[in-house]
Motif scaffolding. Structure first.
Motif, PDB file in Angstrom:
ATOM      1  N   THR A  69      70.718  52.448  30.926  1.00  0.00           N
ATOM      2  CA  THR A  69      72.318  52.344  30.122  1.00  0.00           C
ATOM      3  C   THR A  69      72.489  53.660  30.969  1.00  0.00           C
ATOM      4  OG1 THR A  69      71.273  53.432  28.461  1.00  0.00           O
ATOM      5  CG2 THR A  69      72.088  51.295  28.409  1.00  0.00           C
ATOM      6  N   HIS A  70      71.669  54.517  31.628  1.00  0.00           N
ATOM      7  CA  HIS A  70      72.017  55.691  32.121  1.00  0.00           C
ATOM      8  C   HIS A  70      71.504  56.490  33.818  1.00  0.00           C
ATOM      9  CE1 HIS A  70      72.851  60.659  30.579  1.00  0.00           C
ATOM     10  NE2 HIS A  70      73.030  60.039  32.553  1.00  0.00           N
ATOM     11  N   ALA A  99      73.740  49.618  33.490  1.00  0.00           N
ATOM     12  CA  ALA A  99      75.216  50.329  33.456  1.00  0.00           C
ATOM     13  C   ALA A  99      75.630  52.201  34.677  1.00  0.00           C
ATOM     14  CB  ALA A  99      75.167  50.840  32.291  1.00  0.00           C
ATOM     15  N   THR A 101      76.454  55.253  35.467  1.00  0.00           N
ATOM     16  CA  THR A 101      76.773  56.143  34.546  1.00  0.00           C
ATOM     17  C   THR A 101      77.334  57.448  35.574  1.00  0.00           C
ATOM     18  OG1 THR A 101      75.020  56.874  34.003  1.00  0.00           O
ATOM     19  CG2 THR A 101      76.546  55.237  32.146  1.00  0.00           C
ATOM     20  N   LEU A 147      80.198  53.424  27.903  1.00  0.00           N
ATOM     21  CA  LEU A 147      79.579  51.497  28.680  1.00  0.00           C
ATOM     22  C   LEU A 147      80.898  50.609  28.631  1.00  0.00           C
ATOM     23  CD1 LEU A 147      76.508  52.420  27.391  1.00  0.00           C
ATOM     24  CD2 LEU A 147      77.186  52.921  29.346  1.00  0.00           C
ATOM     25  N   GLU A 215      71.565  59.222  22.409  1.00  0.00           N
ATOM     26  CA  GLU A 215      70.808  58.635  23.728  1.00  0.00           C
ATOM     27  C   GLU A 215      69.190  60.170  22.798  1.00  0.00           C
ATOM     28  OE1 GLU A 215      71.243  58.683  27.797  1.00  0.00           O
ATOM     29  OE2 GLU A 215      71.110  60.883  27.081  1.00  0.00           O
ATOM     30  N   LEU A 253      69.138  54.961  21.826  1.00  0.00           N
ATOM     31  CA  LEU A 253      68.907  54.816  23.085  1.00  0.00           C
ATOM     32  C   LEU A 253      67.486  54.933  23.576  1.00  0.00           C
ATOM     33  CD1 LEU A 253      72.650  53.907  25.225  1.00  0.00           C
ATOM     34  CD2 LEU A 253      71.259  52.180  23.351  1.00  0.00           C
ATOM     35  N   SER A 255      66.650  56.291  27.536  1.00  0.00           N
ATOM     36  CA  SER A 255      67.242  55.484  29.219  1.00  0.00           C
ATOM     37  C   SER A 255      66.555  56.802  30.190  1.00  0.00           C
ATOM     38  CB  SER A 255      68.933  56.003  29.218  1.00  0.00           C
ATOM     39  OG  SER A 255      69.166  57.649  29.161  1.00  0.00           O
ATOM     40  N   ARG A 294      76.996  43.441  25.403  1.00  0.00           N
ATOM     41  CA  ARG A 294      78.424  44.366  24.215  1.00  0.00           C
ATOM     42  C   ARG A 294      77.911  44.753  23.131  1.00  0.00           C
ATOM     43  NH1 ARG A 294      83.688  46.889  25.415  1.00  0.00           N
ATOM     44  NH2 ARG A 294      84.578  47.425  23.877  1.00  0.00           N
TER      45      ARG A 294
END
Ligand SMILES: [Zn+2]
Ligand SMILES: [Zn+2]
Length: 389
Positions: A69-70, A99, A101, A147, A215, A253, A255, A294
């Motif tokens: 996610t990062h 994702a 970012t 996101l 996070e 999260l 990451s 999602r």
């Protein structure tokens, strides 16, 4: 007597950034049993359902998807790897979705076959000035990701997004939350302890504004923590507990925040930090499409990990939480069940730990640790007393 289980995540809309606070939950709480499935790669078949299955279990066909996610590409000012190569790295490491970012840019490229690209952005403000002021030697860093953003809503068309400057810490973050909302995305408060950007009060306020994820593991920044990555993880986890204990629900999260790939070894040779990939990730129980991922994440059907893999995370309507660890060789596993105030409720050894709440725990979440030091964090099951109903 009270006991009522609220898997509040099951109530959260998949539509965007609505407030997730416990106080908004209606009385009728659907029982939830997120998971009972398996990661797509290198895992044995999912075991049979546990002894106390939910009355409405989710479809058993859903598997866990490994997600990042990062991560940054050359479209961030502090990274040099083309986005296509970043995505290929994660595909080759068994990820199902990534994702991208990039700092203040929505990057959209064609992902390699078999990998989903979740459109994202890390809205980034680095300033020497803010109120309250940072401690001496620290800066004002406000990094908040969006996101699942809709590139069609990106008025900067992939170029730099302008963020209105606000000297107040909360206002600075709120301007970013507002941009994420306009992009149709879901807001993530990144690395809250980095330069002590956000305390529990700030996280709670931002959760009311729409931030859904915190996070708690950022593998790159945690590795730089003066007392080591584990201490950074513990401190972030304590912050999460402080937020949860106030009744505000945000999901955790883990990451990479990776910036370096083929260039990592060269940086290390020159004595620089290398922010590398595939160290911290999420496992999401969803179908392999962006809408499903999602929805599952907004419903809390995922866990965060630095290497420990679970193939079951069951929470049933009597409040019992059961996990199953995918054992890796001869490693031993210890699970801590944690409740309100970060209190350790139980410590259980083995690959199939479970916990049945007494009713006054506030919430129940689990942290599984392998003997090699990797961990997995499940999302909290919120418990509500009769007086709350
Ligand atoms: Zn950042
Ligand atoms: Zn970043």
């Amino acid at each position: 007597m009270w006991l009522r289980l609220a898997w509040l995540g099951a109530l959260l809309s998949a539509a965007g950034c609505g407030p997730p606070a416990a106080s908004t939950a209606p009385d009728r709480i659907p029982p939830a049993a997120p998971s009972a499935s398996r990661a797509e790669k290198a895992m044995p078949p999912a075991p049979a359902p546990g002894p106390a299955p939910s009355p409405t279990p989710p479809p058993q066909s859903l598997g866990y998807l490994k997600g990042q996610t990062h991560v940054h590409s050359a479209r961030s000012y502090d990274a040099h790897t083309p986005p296509e190569q970043v995505l290929e790295f994660y595909r080759a490491h068994g990820y199902d979705f990534v994702a991208l970012t990039d700092h203040n840019r929505v990057t959209v490229v064609e992902p390699p076959s078999g990998l989903l690209l979740v459109p994202g952005v890390e809205l980034t403000q680095n300033s020497a000035v803010c109120e309250p002021k940072p401690a001496p030697g620290y800066r004002c860093l406000f990094h908040l990701s969006g996101l699942f953003v809709d590139p069609e809503q990106d008025v900067a068309h992939g170029e730099k997004i302008q963020i209105p400057f606000h000297p107040g810490r909360l206002d600075a973050y709120r301007s970013e939350v507002e941009i994420v909302r306009k992009l149709g995305g879901v807001a993530v408060l990144n690395h809250p302890l980095f330069h002590f950007a956000a305390d529990a009060r700030t996280v709670r306020a931002l959760a009311e504004d729409g931030v859904r994820f915190l996070e708690i593991v950022n593998a790159s920044l945690d590795a730089q923590h003066p007392a080591g990555a584990r201490d950074a993880e513990d401190r972030s986890e304590a912050l999460w507990d402080e937020v949860l204990s106030s009744g505000t629900l945000v999901y955790a999260l883990a990451s990479d925040d990776a910036h370096h790939f083929a260039d990592a070894a060269d940086r290390v040779r020159h004595g620089k930090f290398a922010y590398v990939g595939d160290r911290a990730f999420v496992m999401v129980r969803a179908e392999k499409n962006i809408a499903s991922v999602r929805a599952a994440m907004l419903a809390g059907r995922f866990y965060a990990s630095t290497g420990v893999v679970l193939d079951r995370v069951d929470a049933v309507d009597d409040g019992r939480v059961t996990l199953h660890v995918v054992a890796d060789g001869a490693r031993r596993y210890v699970t801590r069940f944690v409740g309100k105030g970060g209190k350790e409720l139980a410590r259980v050894e083995g690959e199939s730990p479970s916990y049945s709440p007494h009713g006054d725990e506030g919430y129940v979440r689990a942290v599984v640790e392998g003997s090699a030091g990797a961990r997995a964090w499940t999302q909290p099951v919120m418990l509500r007393s009769a007086k709350d109903r």
